[in-house]
Design an enzyme around this catalytic site. Structure first.
Site, short mmCIF file in Angstrom:
data_model
loop_
_atom_site.label_atom_id
_atom_site.label_comp_id
_atom_site.label_asym_id
_atom_site.label_seq_id
_atom_site.Cartn_x
_atom_site.Cartn_y
_atom_site.Cartn_z
N ASP A 85 43.30 -6.98 -35.98
CA ASP A 85 43.16 -8.28 -35.31
C ASP A 85 43.41 -8.09 -33.81
O ASP A 85 44.39 -8.57 -33.26
CB ASP A 85 44.19 -9.23 -35.95
CG ASP A 85 44.13 -10.65 -35.43
OD1 ASP A 85 43.26 -10.95 -34.61
OD2 ASP A 85 45.00 -11.44 -35.87
N LYS A 134 41.52 -9.03 -31.15
CA LYS A 134 41.12 -10.13 -30.25
C LYS A 134 40.71 -9.62 -28.87
O LYS A 134 41.27 -10.02 -27.84
CB LYS A 134 42.21 -11.19 -30.13
CG LYS A 134 42.50 -11.92 -31.45
CD LYS A 134 43.39 -13.12 -31.23
CE LYS A 134 43.68 -13.87 -32.51
NZ LYS A 134 44.56 -13.16 -33.45
N ASP A 148 37.38 -8.85 -23.02
CA ASP A 148 37.05 -8.36 -21.68
C ASP A 148 35.56 -8.04 -21.58
O ASP A 148 34.79 -8.28 -22.52
CB ASP A 148 37.93 -7.14 -21.36
CG ASP A 148 38.28 -7.03 -19.88
OD1 ASP A 148 37.42 -7.37 -19.03
OD2 ASP A 148 39.40 -6.59 -19.57
N THR A 178 45.86 -6.22 -39.53
CA THR A 178 46.93 -5.56 -38.78
C THR A 178 46.96 -6.04 -37.33
O THR A 178 45.96 -6.49 -36.79
CB THR A 178 46.69 -4.03 -38.79
OG1 THR A 178 45.42 -3.73 -38.16
CG2 THR A 178 46.67 -3.48 -40.20
O1 6AU Z 1 50.25 -16.79 -41.49
P1 6AU Z 1 50.90 -16.55 -40.15
O2 6AU Z 1 51.02 -17.80 -39.34
O3 6AU Z 1 52.20 -15.81 -40.26
O4 6AU Z 1 49.96 -15.52 -39.37
C1 6AU Z 1 48.63 -15.83 -39.02
C2 6AU Z 1 47.93 -14.61 -38.47
C3 6AU Z 1 48.55 -14.04 -37.20
C4 6AU Z 1 47.65 -14.54 -36.08
O5 6AU Z 1 47.55 -13.59 -35.02
C5 6AU Z 1 46.30 -14.72 -36.78
O6 6AU Z 1 46.58 -14.94 -38.15
N1 6AU Z 1 45.46 -15.85 -36.28
C6 6AU Z 1 44.12 -15.65 -35.86
C7 6AU Z 1 43.33 -14.47 -36.16
C8 6AU Z 1 43.38 -13.85 -37.46
O7 6AU Z 1 42.46 -14.09 -35.39
C9 6AU Z 1 43.43 -16.67 -35.21
C10 6AU Z 1 44.00 -17.96 -35.17
O8 6AU Z 1 43.37 -18.91 -34.71
N2 6AU Z 1 45.23 -18.15 -35.71
C11 6AU Z 1 45.97 -17.14 -36.26
O9 6AU Z 1 47.08 -17.40 -36.75
O10 6AU Z 1 48.51 -12.63 -37.27
#
Ligand code: 6AU
Length: 274
Positions: free
Chosen positions: A91, A93, A96, A61
């Site tokens: 998620d 991230k 801080d 989420t």
């Molecule tokens: O499959 P997508 O591209 O529609 O979505 C990918 C999801 C998004 C991003 O915020 C997340 O994965 N994400 C993350 C995470 C999970 O931490 C890290 C990253 O390097 N790339 C990425 O896409 O919700």
């Protein structure tokens, strides 16, 4: 190395409750698929999760993108988690100092620690971010994922940064259960460490940037297939967003979820059979 063990075998060896539960769920449901539900309305969010629920081990989420958020949505999410047998990964991230992330994790509008089994953090502030999040998450049996790498073009999370992220995790193996990364981290940053100790370490690799029909988007996202991610790069969980929820009506979304589940599981079966 954990790369060749079954998810069920790895569950038995794990002490962190969230990691153990995730590995057990993956084995039970034969699914290493995490769906990322990045939509902005509560109703769409809950409907998509009810559709994909049977095919996933984990829902990811971004609660802060929901425009009409009410805390009752979290109660509905928990009901769906029980109904369909999946875990929850906010998620967030975090990035801080320890004191601030502890407040952001436990408090505010979202009270993430009260409902999310797993969350993630950037290692950029140093080990204090783990101490801060652990002070809230460990008593609740939660697990933390560190972003050791990213899927996006031009990411700064590479080389020495990635090695140091893995070293930070090794020093907190009770709470840090794995990484967002594009490949296994076995041996990364491990020069001079005891080899049997390293052979027993089992970090979960959760990998975004997974898509079967596109190579990327217009904002730097890069996609690989479940086979490349799980079989060739040895990752454990595929995270798929737009490749599933962006595909039209509920029947299409369900079909895509089943398609990614099958692809991810076949790649895993091939990996452990070699
Ligand atoms: O499959 P997508 O591209 O529609 O979505 C990918 C999801 C998004 C991003 O915020 C997340 O994965 N994400 C993350 C995470 C999970 O931490 C890290 C990253 O390097 N790339 C990425 O896409 O919700």
């Amino acid at each position: 190395s954990a790369r060749l063990l079954t998810y069920a075998q790895r569950a038995e060896n794990h002490h962190n409750p969230a990691a153990k539960a995730l590995l057990e769920t993956i084995g039970r449901k034969k699914s290493n698929l995490c769906v990322s539900v990045d939509v902005t309305k509560q109703a769409d969010f809950l409907r998509i999760i009810d559709v994909v629920g049977p095919y996933i081990c984990l829902v990811k989420t971004h609660v802060d993108v929901i425009e009409d958020f009410e805390f009752s949505m979290i109660d509905r999410l928990k009901e769906l988690s029980a109904k369909h047998d999946f875990l929850i990964f906010e998620d967030r991230k975090f990035a801080d100092i320890g004191n601030t992330v502890a407040l952001q994790y436990s408090s505010g509008v979202y009270k993430i620690s009260s409902w999310s089994h797993i969350t993630n953090a950037h290692p950029i502030p140093g080990p204090g971010i783990i101490t801060g999040l652990s002070s809230i998450g460990t008593p609740l049996g939660r697990g933390l994922i560190l972003l050791a790498e990213m899927s996006s073009k031009g990411t700064l999370a590479s080389g020495a940064y990635t090695s140091q992220a893995v070293q930070m995790a090794r020093a907190h193996r009770d709470f840090v259960i794995g990484f967002i990364a594009m490949r296994r981290m076995d041996g990364v940053g491990a020069e001079g460490l005891d080899s049997t100790d390293l052979a027993n370490e089992d970090f979960l690799i959760l990998t975004p940037g997974v898509g079967l029909d596109a190579k990327g988007d217009s904002m730097g996202q890069q996609y690989r297939t479940p086979r490349e991610v799980v079989l060739e790069s040895g990752c454990d969980v595929i995270i798929v967003g737009r490749g599933i929820y962006g595909k039209g009506n509920d029947a299409d979304i369900q079909a895509q979820a089943e398609r990614y589940r099958k692809e991810g599981w076949a790649a895993y079966e091939e990996r452990i059979s070699v």
